[in-house]
Design a protein around this motif. Structure first.
Motif, short mmCIF file in Angstrom:
data_model
loop_
_atom_site.label_atom_id
_atom_site.label_comp_id
_atom_site.label_asym_id
_atom_site.label_seq_id
_atom_site.Cartn_x
_atom_site.Cartn_y
_atom_site.Cartn_z
N ARG A 139 -41.31 -8.82 1.75
CA ARG A 139 -40.37 -7.84 2.30
C ARG A 139 -40.73 -7.57 3.75
O ARG A 139 -41.83 -7.11 4.05
CB ARG A 139 -40.41 -6.54 1.50
CG ARG A 139 -39.34 -5.53 1.90
CD ARG A 139 -39.27 -4.39 0.91
NE ARG A 139 -40.43 -3.54 0.95
CZ ARG A 139 -40.54 -2.43 1.70
NH1 ARG A 139 -39.56 -2.05 2.46
NH2 ARG A 139 -41.64 -1.72 1.66
N TYR A 140 -39.82 -7.89 4.65
CA TYR A 140 -40.00 -7.64 6.07
C TYR A 140 -39.69 -6.17 6.33
O TYR A 140 -38.62 -5.68 5.99
CB TYR A 140 -39.05 -8.54 6.87
CG TYR A 140 -39.06 -8.28 8.36
CD1 TYR A 140 -40.05 -8.79 9.16
CD2 TYR A 140 -38.05 -7.53 8.96
CE1 TYR A 140 -40.06 -8.57 10.53
CE2 TYR A 140 -38.05 -7.30 10.32
CZ TYR A 140 -39.06 -7.82 11.10
OH TYR A 140 -39.06 -7.60 12.44
N VAL A 141 -40.65 -5.46 6.94
CA VAL A 141 -40.47 -4.03 7.22
C VAL A 141 -40.12 -3.84 8.69
O VAL A 141 -39.15 -3.18 9.03
CB VAL A 141 -41.72 -3.22 6.83
CG1 VAL A 141 -41.55 -1.75 7.16
CG2 VAL A 141 -42.04 -3.40 5.35
N SER A 142 -40.94 -4.41 9.57
CA SER A 142 -40.68 -4.34 11.02
C SER A 142 -41.41 -5.51 11.67
O SER A 142 -42.05 -6.31 10.99
CB SER A 142 -41.16 -3.00 11.59
OG SER A 142 -42.57 -2.90 11.51
N THR A 143 -41.33 -5.60 13.00
CA THR A 143 -41.98 -6.72 13.68
C THR A 143 -43.48 -6.74 13.46
O THR A 143 -44.10 -7.78 13.57
CB THR A 143 -41.70 -6.67 15.20
OG1 THR A 143 -42.14 -5.42 15.70
CG2 THR A 143 -40.24 -6.91 15.49
#
Length: 142
Positions: free
Chosen positions: A118-122
């Motif tokens: 799961r990508y949350v932020s950079t």
């Protein structure tokens, strides 16, 4: 013409081999041992696969951190198969890791041992590893 030699011991003829009763007792003992050990063996296999999956997940985490070091951002996707393909195309990993529960490369549709990204932020992401039949989470990072 055939000649047979019989061994006589104390007035009795000695016969080589096993009786039917002896063979049945040995088969019964072997069956009993298998019935006792089989459940332990299957649970041991499940634990071994979970340990292998955790190790693979830690290797994926290291590869994702290397990707971040090179690109100053984590892979911006929601599918683990896409993340692994990006890591391979960036030559961070040499081959796609194998899911020990299925014996195939990790995918989002794994019936057992699913690894989710799961990508949350950079500068933040989350990995979750599920166990046998995806019934419980066995590893979460971070």
């Amino acid at each position: 013409m055939c000649f047979y030699i019989h061994l006589y011991l104390g007035g009795k003829m000695r016969v080589n081999g096993f009786s039917l009763i002896e063979v049945l007792v040995v088969i019964g003992v072997i069956t009993l041992v298998n019935l006792i050990l089989l459940p332990n063996f299957t649970s041991l296999m499940s634990v071994t696969k979970a340990i292998s999956a955790k190790s693979t997940t830690r290797n994926v985490m290291v590869a994702i951190e290397q990707f971040y070091f090179l690109n100053q951002a984590y892979p911006n996707t929601l599918q683990i198969s896409t993340v692994l393909a990006e890591l391979k195309s960036a030559e961070i990993i040499s081959e796609l890791p194998t899911n020990p529960f299925t014996g195939l490369a990790y995918s989002d549709s794994d019936a057992s041992g699913r690894l989710s990204y799961r990508y949350v932020s950079t500068d933040e992401y989350q990995l979750q590893l599920y166990g046998q039949n995806n019934e419980q989470i066995i590893l979460t990072y971070p």
